[in-house]
Design a protein around this motif. Structure first.
Motif, PDB file in Angstrom:
ATOM      1  N   SER A 135       0.806  -1.209   0.000  1.00 33.33           N
ATOM      2  CA  SER A 135       0.000   0.000   0.000  1.00 33.33           C
ATOM      3  C   SER A 135       0.847   1.272   0.000  1.00 33.33           C
ATOM      4  CB  SER A 135      -0.946  -0.012   1.195  1.00 33.33           C
ATOM      5  OG  SER A 135      -0.179  -0.113   2.376  1.00 33.33           O
ATOM      6  N   THR A 136       2.176   1.104   0.122  1.00 29.46           N
ATOM      7  CA  THR A 136       2.997   2.309   0.161  1.00 29.46           C
ATOM      8  C   THR A 136       3.966   2.430  -1.009  1.00 29.46           C
ATOM      9  OG1 THR A 136       4.446   1.088   1.636  1.00 29.46           O
ATOM     10  CG2 THR A 136       2.932   2.658   2.651  1.00 29.46           C
ATOM     11  N   GLY A 137       4.559   1.301  -1.427  1.00 22.44           N
ATOM     12  CA  GLY A 137       5.610   1.364  -2.445  1.00 22.44           C
ATOM     13  C   GLY A 137       5.057   1.633  -3.833  1.00 22.44           C
ATOM     14  N   ASP A 138       5.879   1.292  -4.841  1.00 24.26           N
ATOM     15  CA  ASP A 138       5.444   1.453  -6.222  1.00 24.26           C
ATOM     16  C   ASP A 138       4.251   0.553  -6.513  1.00 24.26           C
ATOM     17  OD1 ASP A 138       7.469   3.179  -6.533  1.00 24.26           O
ATOM     18  OD2 ASP A 138       8.602   1.977  -7.979  1.00 24.26           O
ATOM     19  N   ILE A 139       3.466   0.944  -7.461  1.00 26.81           N
ATOM     20  CA  ILE A 139       2.355   0.094  -7.889  1.00 26.81           C
ATOM     21  C   ILE A 139       2.876  -0.801  -9.005  1.00 26.81           C
ATOM     22  CG2 ILE A 139       0.085   0.039  -8.960  1.00 26.81           C
ATOM     23  CD1 ILE A 139      -0.328   2.879  -7.720  1.00 26.81           C
ATOM     24  N   VAL A 140       2.857  -2.095  -8.737  1.00 28.59           N
ATOM     25  CA  VAL A 140       3.377  -3.028  -9.744  1.00 28.59           C
ATOM     26  C   VAL A 140       2.277  -3.395 -10.733  1.00 28.59           C
ATOM     27  CG1 VAL A 140       4.365  -5.310 -10.114  1.00 28.59           C
ATOM     28  CG2 VAL A 140       5.068  -3.958  -8.138  1.00 28.59           C
ATOM     29  N   VAL A 141       2.551  -3.159 -11.993  1.00 27.82           N
ATOM     30  CA  VAL A 141       1.630  -3.566 -13.047  1.00 27.82           C
ATOM     31  C   VAL A 141       2.342  -4.599 -13.906  1.00 27.82           C
ATOM     32  CG1 VAL A 141       0.355  -2.818 -15.084  1.00 27.82           C
ATOM     33  CG2 VAL A 141       0.430  -1.349 -13.068  1.00 27.82           C
ATOM     34  N   GLY A 142       1.737  -5.747 -14.071  1.00 25.99           N
ATOM     35  CA  GLY A 142       2.365  -6.807 -14.849  1.00 25.99           C
ATOM     36  C   GLY A 142       1.923  -6.747 -16.300  1.00 25.99           C
ATOM     37  N   LEU A 143       2.886  -6.878 -17.202  1.00 24.40           N
ATOM     38  CA  LEU A 143       2.548  -6.963 -18.622  1.00 24.40           C
ATOM     39  C   LEU A 143       3.084  -8.287 -19.122  1.00 24.40           C
ATOM     40  CD1 LEU A 143       1.698  -5.312 -21.357  1.00 24.40           C
ATOM     41  CD2 LEU A 143       4.152  -5.151 -21.642  1.00 24.40           C
ATOM     42  N   TYR A 144       2.234  -9.139 -19.690  1.00 19.90           N
ATOM     43  CA  TYR A 144       2.754 -10.349 -20.320  1.00 19.90           C
ATOM     44  C   TYR A 144       2.492 -10.229 -21.802  1.00 19.90           C
ATOM     45  CZ  TYR A 144      -1.939 -12.387 -20.643  1.00 19.90           C
ATOM     46  OH  TYR A 144      -3.248 -12.629 -20.940  1.00 19.90           O
ATOM     47  N   ALA A 145       3.524 -10.506 -22.578  1.00 23.43           N
ATOM     48  CA  ALA A 145       3.424 -10.249 -24.010  1.00 23.43           C
ATOM     49  C   ALA A 145       4.305 -11.217 -24.772  1.00 23.43           C
ATOM     50  CB  ALA A 145       3.853  -8.814 -24.304  1.00 23.43           C
ATOM     51  N   SER A 146       4.033 -11.345 -26.056  1.00 23.00           N
ATOM     52  CA  SER A 146       4.807 -12.232 -26.915  1.00 23.00           C
ATOM     53  C   SER A 146       6.006 -11.468 -27.467  1.00 23.00           C
ATOM     54  CB  SER A 146       3.923 -12.729 -28.053  1.00 23.00           C
ATOM     55  OG  SER A 146       3.144 -11.649 -28.555  1.00 23.00           O
ATOM     56  N   ARG A 189      -9.590   6.498  -9.114  1.00 21.64           N
ATOM     57  CA  ARG A 189     -10.953   6.579  -8.583  1.00 21.64           C
ATOM     58  C   ARG A 189     -11.163   5.617  -7.423  1.00 21.64           C
ATOM     59  NH1 ARG A 189     -14.241   4.707 -12.065  1.00 21.64           N
ATOM     60  NH2 ARG A 189     -12.792   4.372 -13.802  1.00 21.64           N
ATOM     61  N   ALA A 190     -10.507   4.449  -7.483  1.00 22.60           N
ATOM     62  CA  ALA A 190     -10.684   3.461  -6.413  1.00 22.60           C
ATOM     63  C   ALA A 190      -9.916   3.878  -5.158  1.00 22.60           C
ATOM     64  CB  ALA A 190     -10.203   2.091  -6.887  1.00 22.60           C
ATOM     65  N   LYS A 191      -8.903   4.692  -5.343  1.00 20.04           N
ATOM     66  CA  LYS A 191      -8.021   5.171  -4.255  1.00 20.04           C
ATOM     67  C   LYS A 191      -7.331   4.007  -3.530  1.00 20.04           C
ATOM     68  CE  LYS A 191     -10.322   9.553  -3.506  1.00 20.04           C
ATOM     69  NZ  LYS A 191     -11.312   9.379  -4.613  1.00 20.04           N
ATOM     70  N   THR A 192      -7.200   2.901  -4.214  1.00 22.15           N
ATOM     71  CA  THR A 192      -6.512   1.731  -3.642  1.00 22.15           C
ATOM     72  C   THR A 192      -6.110   0.814  -4.791  1.00 22.15           C
ATOM     73  OG1 THR A 192      -6.809  -0.277  -2.339  1.00 22.15           O
ATOM     74  CG2 THR A 192      -8.785   0.661  -3.295  1.00 22.15           C
ATOM     75  N   THR A 193      -5.237  -0.156  -4.509  1.00 26.65           N
ATOM     76  CA  THR A 193      -4.905  -1.139  -5.540  1.00 26.65           C
ATOM     77  C   THR A 193      -5.539  -2.480  -5.196  1.00 26.65           C
ATOM     78  OG1 THR A 193      -2.862  -1.668  -4.394  1.00 26.65           O
ATOM     79  CG2 THR A 193      -2.721  -0.038  -6.161  1.00 26.65           C
ATOM     80  N   ASP A 194      -6.412  -2.498  -4.235  1.00 30.17           N
ATOM     81  CA  ASP A 194      -7.111  -3.726  -3.870  1.00 30.17           C
ATOM     82  C   ASP A 194      -7.911  -4.253  -5.064  1.00 30.17           C
ATOM     83  OD1 ASP A 194      -8.409  -5.668  -2.017  1.00 30.17           O
ATOM     84  OD2 ASP A 194     -10.170  -4.478  -2.606  1.00 30.17           O
ATOM     85  N   GLY A 195      -7.787  -5.563  -5.317  1.00 28.89           N
ATOM     86  CA  GLY A 195      -8.349  -6.156  -6.520  1.00 28.89           C
ATOM     87  C   GLY A 195      -9.835  -5.894  -6.713  1.00 28.89           C
ATOM     88  N   LYS A 196     -10.603  -6.068  -5.644  1.00 27.80           N
ATOM     89  CA  LYS A 196     -12.046  -5.977  -5.765  1.00 27.80           C
ATOM     90  C   LYS A 196     -12.487  -4.530  -6.053  1.00 27.80           C
ATOM     91  CE  LYS A 196     -15.947  -8.233  -3.464  1.00 27.80           C
ATOM     92  NZ  LYS A 196     -16.911  -7.232  -3.835  1.00 27.80           N
ATOM     93  N   ALA A 197     -11.888  -3.593  -5.311  1.00 25.10           N
ATOM     94  CA  ALA A 197     -12.225  -2.184  -5.505  1.00 25.10           C
ATOM     95  C   ALA A 197     -11.811  -1.732  -6.897  1.00 25.10           C
ATOM     96  CB  ALA A 197     -11.531  -1.331  -4.445  1.00 25.10           C
ATOM     97  N   LEU A 198     -10.647  -2.250  -7.336  1.00 24.91           N
ATOM     98  CA  LEU A 198     -10.125  -1.887  -8.649  1.00 24.91           C
ATOM     99  C   LEU A 198     -11.049  -2.402  -9.753  1.00 24.91           C
ATOM    100  CD1 LEU A 198      -7.761  -0.360  -9.668  1.00 24.91           C
ATOM    101  CD2 LEU A 198      -6.398  -2.448  -9.676  1.00 24.91           C
ATOM    102  N   ARG A 199     -11.553  -3.618  -9.543  1.00 28.51           N
ATOM    103  CA  ARG A 199     -12.475  -4.200 -10.517  1.00 28.51           C
ATOM    104  C   ARG A 199     -13.720  -3.319 -10.663  1.00 28.51           C
ATOM    105  NH1 ARG A 199     -15.953  -9.066  -8.494  1.00 28.51           N
ATOM    106  NH2 ARG A 199     -16.757  -7.305  -7.337  1.00 28.51           N
ATOM    107  N   ASP A 200     -14.257  -2.905  -9.534  1.00 31.88           N
ATOM    108  CA  ASP A 200     -15.470  -2.089  -9.592  1.00 31.88           C
ATOM    109  C   ASP A 200     -15.201  -0.747 -10.256  1.00 31.88           C
ATOM    110  OD1 ASP A 200     -16.735  -4.160  -8.380  1.00 31.88           O
ATOM    111  OD2 ASP A 200     -16.539  -3.344  -6.344  1.00 31.88           O
ATOM    112  N   ALA A 201     -14.019  -0.176  -9.977  1.00 35.72           N
ATOM    113  CA  ALA A 201     -13.666   1.105 -10.600  1.00 35.72           C
ATOM    114  C   ALA A 201     -13.492   0.926 -12.111  1.00 35.72           C
ATOM    115  CB  ALA A 201     -12.390   1.654  -9.981  1.00 35.72           C
ATOM    116  N   LEU A 202     -12.871  -0.194 -12.505  1.00 39.26           N
ATOM    117  CA  LEU A 202     -12.666  -0.455 -13.937  1.00 39.26           C
ATOM    118  C   LEU A 202     -14.000  -0.586 -14.664  1.00 39.26           C
ATOM    119  CD1 LEU A 202      -9.666  -2.962 -14.012  1.00 39.26           C
ATOM    120  CD2 LEU A 202      -9.771  -0.772 -15.195  1.00 39.26           C
ATOM    121  N   ALA A 203     -14.933  -1.249 -14.000  1.00 37.12           N
ATOM    122  CA  ALA A 203     -16.244  -1.459 -14.618  1.00 37.12           C
ATOM    123  C   ALA A 203     -16.948  -0.126 -14.861  1.00 37.12           C
ATOM    124  CB  ALA A 203     -17.095  -2.362 -13.739  1.00 37.12           C
TER     125      ALA A 203
END
Lengths: 390, 299
Positions: free
Chosen positions: A34-45, A330-344
């Motif tokens: 909740s404090t450090g960098d936000i890790v975003v994973g990219l998987y690609a060919s 908008r979610a103000k967090t990186t929590d999966g569930k909150a993020l899902r709702d914000a994405l929707a």
């Protein structure tokens, strides 16, 4: 018998324990996350048949992440760290790449893949761990049906097929068409089915479908079969590597009719189709010559950073990261569930059009038709027309 | 009608590819009774050697026949060297062990080349430069490119060349003697190690010719390209009678025609399966192949 049953139970227990440990591992780091960098994973060919897609999607995502970080990051100054995994264009590698990104790197969200087949292989992993996954360009209808954590920022194949069928019927005046599909790719099969359905609905006829497998290099036999039917146009719904050879061999066989493809044609190796690319058309997500300032700013920034013109895959990956950043804000967090709702609830302007998620977590967007040309050793996509969803 | 003719031409130009590779398979088998499963991967190395040479000579922008010959010769030299190295370090150490040991070694070498190739060349497919300007000729309504004609012509020339080497030259006589009985040949003063090394060098050079010719007609190359093509060439060699040079040619052409025939029907995705079904049938019905003569196993 008894021994076997006991062993089976022990195995199950071990597996349950393993899953439990894995789950704990993912959670235990929650505090630090909740404090450090936000890790975003990219998987690609990044290598293999789809390498051109992987390269473009990585560059598009990198540009978006760099812009977000330069503008002060997210959630009060946290930067985005983009971790990239190569899946070698293989579905099985795709699912293990996502497993690694989710369980080891604790990615807050996953960006990728471009090819539907590899997204379909990896999406269940993201769904199981409840980590949102945004695919930039997987257009197969089934992708977002995997679960409610799976999103996409592109149109879907039933629509793409409709666009291509309409263009062939209305603009090219084709009445009889042939469809050539890559039996190994969910994308190609789905697009082919949709074209057949739509073109027949318009009143045209479609000859008996013919297929090939990814990696094939000799299409002369199937093309000769198509030639014998004398169609007004041919749809080749696979990806760029094969498309380049298909157009060449078709022209060598004296087939001069228009050849059409989907967004899967967008890739550097398509240029190996050379002069044979004359009289070919594709449906695409965006056109770099769109005068809209948001598009032109993106094209300019991309050109400065990578020294080449962005293709539609790069634009979509860029949009995917921007959509994610918007949702985290908008979610103000990186929590999966909150993020899902914000994405929707996404509703933002992107490079590839206006991005608003519908109930199926797809974006309803217009498509463009481009004419493919080959000039001075390079492929150019020339804007022809825009077709909106009805 | 022109469709049938066109499919025959398609089949022959595909078959010529299999024939070219099958010739190498069959020759090594003929001399050593060794199924060199790495042969298809040497063919891949030949294509890559040709790719780098042609790129270095910038043949894509300046196509020339002379350049093509230089590239082919270069690829042949590279692969002949590779063939000698493979024989020396992989096959010679197990030559006096059971037949199975060398078969498994061959599979190991094959995998080493395939996955080593992915490390060195990358897994992404590459497109071969267009060394000869493509031309299309029309014969009775059917189209054929000059590159396909070249592949067929080269396959025929190589077949006759090989027949000549094996039956009309000193080294060919030594090869046949080695094939007949290695130990007796050695007693007669033949340097069998050298003969075998030569056989491998020649076989690998042929694979290189195949690699370059195929890449010319079908420009896509990748490190795993030798896998399926190599297996089908093997089927072709068995079909024609393994060890028999004209047999390899006939077998290759038949496999090419058969595959094209299948592709021309609604069952195009069963193409690969058919080649192996043919292998099974031929092994059941006539294990010695079309031109092969039945041999009794030496005890």
């Amino acid at each position: 018998m008894l021994k076997n049953a006991a062993r089976g139970r022990a195995g199950l227990l071990a597996m349950a324990l393993f899953v439990a440990i894995a789950a704990c591992e993912r959670k235990s780091d929650g505090g630090g996350r909740s404090t450090g960098d936000i890790v975003v994973g990219l998987y690609a060919s990044l290598t293999g048949d789809g390498a051109s897609f992987g390269q473009s999607s990585r560059e598009g995502a990198e540009l978006a992440a760099a812009e977000i970080n330069a503008a002060g990051g997210l959630l009060g100054g946290r930067r985005i760290t983009l971790l990239v995994e190569d899946d070698q264009s293989k579905p099985e590698e795709a699912s293990s790449a996502v497993t690694k990104l989710v369980t080891q790197d604790l990615a807050a969200a996953i960006i990728g893949e471009v090819a539907s087949r590899r997204t379909l292989a990896a999406a269940p992993v993201a769904q199981r761990y409840q980590v949102p996954l945004i695919t930039p360009a997987s257009t197969n209808e089934r992708v977002t049906a995997v679960g409610d954590y799976i999103f996409r920022v592109c149109f879907i194949d039933p629509f793409q097929g409709e666009v291509l069928a309409k263009f062939a019927f209305n603009d090219l005046k084709a009445r009889k068409v042939a469809v050539l599909k890559d039996i190994q790719q969910d994308y190609s099969v789905g697009l082919a089915d949709s074209i057949v359905k739509q073109f027949t609905a318009l009143g045209g006829t479609v000859t008996e479908p013919v297929s090939y497998s990814s990696g094939d290099a000799d299409f002369r036999a199937v093309l000769t079969k198509i030639r014998a039917e004398r169609p007004d146009a041919v749809f080749a719904t696979g990806y760029y590597s094969e498309a380049a050879i298909i157009v060449r061999q078709a022209r060598e066989l004296g087939m001069t009719m228009p050849i059409l493809g989907g967004d899967g044609w967008v890739g550097d190796p398509l240029k190996n189709g050379r002069e044979a690319l004359k009289n070919t058309y594709i449906s695409n997500h965006y056109s770099g010559d769109n005068p809209d300032p948001i598009v032109q700013n993106f094209v300019k920034a991309y050109r400065e950073k990578f020294g080449r013109e962005p293709d539609s895959i790069a634009a979509l990956a860029y949009d995917a990261v921007k959509v994610l950043a918007d949702a985290i804000g908008r979610a103000k967090t990186t929590d999966g569930k909150a993020l899902r709702d914000a994405l929707a609830a996404t509703d933002v302007a992107g490079v590839t059009g206006h991005l608003k998620m519908n109930a199926r977590r797809d974006v309803d967007k217009p498509a463009v038709i481009q004419e493919v040309t080959y000039v001075n050793g390079d492929v150019k996509f020339v804007y022809k027309t825009t077709i909106s969803p009805s | 009608m022109d469709t049938v003719l066109q499919q025959v031409i398609n089949g022959l130009s595909l078959g010529a590819i299999y024939a070219l590779i099958a010739l190498g398979y069959t020759m090594v088998y003929g001399v050593l009774r060794l199924i060199n499963f790495a042969h298809g991967d040497v063919y891949m190395l030949g294509a890559f050697a040709g790719y780098f040479l042609a790129t270095a000579l910038d043949l894509d922008r300046h196509p020339s026949v002379l350049g093509t010959i230089v590239v082919t010769m270069g690829a042949m030299a590279v692969c002949a060297g590779v063939g000698i190295v493979i024989e020396r370090f992989a096959y010679r150490p197990v030559r006096h062990h059971s037949r199975l040991a060398s078969l498994i070694t061959a599979i190991g070498v094959s995998l080493l080349l395939e996955y080593g190739g992915q490390v060195v060349f990358g897994a992404s497919p590459r497109f071969f430069p267009q060394m000869i300007r493509s031309e299309t000729y029309t014969i009775a309504g059917a189209q054929v490119t000059n590159q396909s004609l070249l592949v067929i012509a080269v396959a025929v020339v190589v077949m006759f060349g090989l027949e000549f080497v094996v039956h009309r030259t000193r080294i060919g006589k030594a090869m046949r003697a080695t094939s007949y009985n290695l130990n007796v040949a050695k007693l007669m003063g033949i340097n069998t190690d050298r003969v075998i090394a030569f056989t491998f060098a020649l076989g690998s050079a042929l694979a290189a010719v195949g690699g370059v010719m195929v890449a010319l007609a079908i420009p896509r190359i990748d490190p795993l390209m030798g896998l399926m093509t190599g297996l089908k060439a093997f089927v072709a060699a068995v079909l024609g009678g393994i060890g028999n040079i004209p047999g390899a040619m006939i077998g290759g052409m038949l496999i090419g025609l058969m595959e094209t025939g299948i592709s021309a029907t609604a069952y195009s995705t069963y193409r690969d399966a058919v080649a192996f079904a043919v292998l099974i049938v031929i092994l059941l019905v006539r294990p010695s192949g079309i031109l092969g003569t039945p041999v009794t196993e030496k005890v």
